[in-house]
Write an enzyme that holds these catalytic residues in place. Structure first.
Site, PDB file in Angstrom:
ATOM      1  N   LYS A  78       0.852  -1.186   0.000  1.00 52.51           N
ATOM      2  CA  LYS A  78       0.000   0.000   0.000  1.00 52.51           C
ATOM      3  C   LYS A  78       0.887   1.235   0.000  1.00 52.51           C
ATOM      4  O   LYS A  78       1.634   1.483   0.942  1.00 52.51           O
ATOM      5  CB  LYS A  78      -0.918  -0.009   1.226  1.00 52.51           C
ATOM      6  CG  LYS A  78      -1.883   1.182   1.285  1.00 52.51           C
ATOM      7  CD  LYS A  78      -2.798   1.058   2.494  1.00 52.51           C
ATOM      8  CE  LYS A  78      -3.749   2.240   2.602  1.00 52.51           C
ATOM      9  NZ  LYS A  78      -4.644   2.124   3.782  1.00 52.51           N
ATOM     10  N   LYS A 106      -2.197  -1.601  -3.779  1.00 52.94           N
ATOM     11  CA  LYS A 106      -3.014  -0.375  -3.776  1.00 52.94           C
ATOM     12  C   LYS A 106      -2.091   0.839  -3.855  1.00 52.94           C
ATOM     13  O   LYS A 106      -1.131   0.912  -3.077  1.00 52.94           O
ATOM     14  CB  LYS A 106      -3.840  -0.343  -2.482  1.00 52.94           C
ATOM     15  CG  LYS A 106      -4.703   0.893  -2.306  1.00 52.94           C
ATOM     16  CD  LYS A 106      -5.432   0.853  -0.958  1.00 52.94           C
ATOM     17  CE  LYS A 106      -6.298   2.096  -0.789  1.00 52.94           C
ATOM     18  NZ  LYS A 106      -6.982   2.113   0.526  1.00 52.94           N
ATOM     19  N   SER A 133     -10.122   5.439  -5.181  1.00 52.48           N
ATOM     20  CA  SER A 133     -11.091   6.523  -5.379  1.00 52.48           C
ATOM     21  C   SER A 133     -10.635   7.554  -6.400  1.00 52.48           C
ATOM     22  O   SER A 133     -11.423   7.997  -7.238  1.00 52.48           O
ATOM     23  CB  SER A 133     -11.377   7.202  -4.039  1.00 52.48           C
ATOM     24  OG  SER A 133     -10.186   7.727  -3.468  1.00 52.48           O
TER      25      SER A 133
END
Length: 326
Positions: A195, A248, A274
């Site tokens: 991440k 991510k 997003s």
């Protein structure tokens, strides 16, 4: 004229021919749909920076679950937005917390739906960081204790999968031990193994009300410039007992998705985050891109890069479009 070159176009002559030789297929079963649940009543409120994504109160959640199931989607991931926050994010591990209550409802309405719980503290802390603060630093080991309590509480509420997203060192080992000690040995861990500290998260922080109140998350999330470090992070999580590895964000990190896929034999999930979603939505609203075509192309690219599954806010749209293609 001597035909001394390859005729690659022979396999592109018709749509049927292209379908026949297509190497990567995109299916509804590939998608995991994120849902934001909030406290209160009769709330279905669109997130201003994420067109088509909503906050749902529990009394409005069933209609969303029915739509998801009706589209053939089989997996969701729940994010909670509590009313009360404190320095240790105690609502995250409250057995009557918003995600725990939502999980019980979902399993009642749609028991077949794979319900994944995001396991982090950032939405629940008053400082917006993913762990305990000591001075001005996010402390690793004391944060692990709270994350274990959160994971166990979520699993006891019925979560099929625990997805820890905090990026504390040792979080998979700690959560695996905690789940096992609680008798929850069959609950898998979908680890946010790789991440990055990314600028693509902005709209999510709007949706989850999780913007850090000071500093940033660069001391625990990864530097986007680093590739080899991602392999070390993933290897640690594999050794500690992860069942699925998440990368991510997705679009700017397809090389990482591919490398994780090639180096580890666990399923790989990419998180189409997003900012990636909202950029396409904004461009489509202005008529600059064909939303359906570009979204399906992007998702196919993530699958081709090595994703076995994709967390995406486009899940419902993509499911509808794939049905039309059928």
């Amino acid at each position: 004229m001597v035909d001394n070159f390859k005729r690659h176009r022979r396999l592109r002559t018709t749509a049927a021919m292209r379908n026949l030789v297509r190497e990567t297929s995109l299916e509804v079963n590939d998608f995991i749909y994120p849902i934001f649940v909030v406290e209160g009543e009769n709330i279905k409120k669109e997130v201003s920076s994420m067109p088509g994504v909503y906050h749902y109160s529990l009394d409005r959640l069933e209609e969303e679950i029915e739509e998801i199931a009706g589209l053939g989607l089989q997996s969701i991931i729940l994010f909670g937005v509590p009313n009360q926050k404190d320095e240790c994010g105690s609502e995250a591990f409250n057995d009557e917390g918003i995600v725990q209550k939502a999980t019980r409802k979902v399993k009642q309405w749609a028991p077949h739906l794979v319900t994944i719980a995001d396991t982090c503290l950032c939405q629940y802390t008053d400082h917006g960081h993913c762990g305990m603060i000591h001075g001005d630093y996010v402390d690793n080991d004391s944060s692990l204790e709270l994350l274990v309590k959160t994971a166990v509480s979520q699993a006891k509420a019925g979560a099929d999968v625990i997805a820890p997203s905090n990026m504390m060192d040792g979080f998979v080992a700690a959560i695996r031990a905690g789940l096992d000690e609680a008798g929850l040995t069959n609950v898998p861990i979908m680890s946010y193994a790789v991440k990055y500290a990314s600028q693509f998260y902005g709209p999510f922080r709007d949706a989850a009300h999780s913007t850090p109140q000071f500093g940033d998350r660069k001391t625990y999330q990864m530097d986007p410039a680093n590739r080899r470090e991602a392999m070390r992070e993933a290897a640690s999580d594999v050794e500690e007992g992860a069942d699925i590895l998440i990368v991510k964000p997705a679009m700017a990190f397809m090389d990482i998705i591919r490398e994780v896929k090639d180096n580890f034999d666990l399923p790989v999930c990419s998180y189409n985050v997003s900012g990636e979603y909202s950029m396409i939505k904004a461009a489509a609203q202005r008529g600059w891109v064909d939303e359906k075509a570009i979204t399906l192309e992007m998702l196919t690219g993530l699958k081709r890069a090595g994703s076995d599954m994709i967390i995406t806010y486009s899940s419902k749209d993509a499911a509808r479009w794939l049905r039309q293609l059928d």
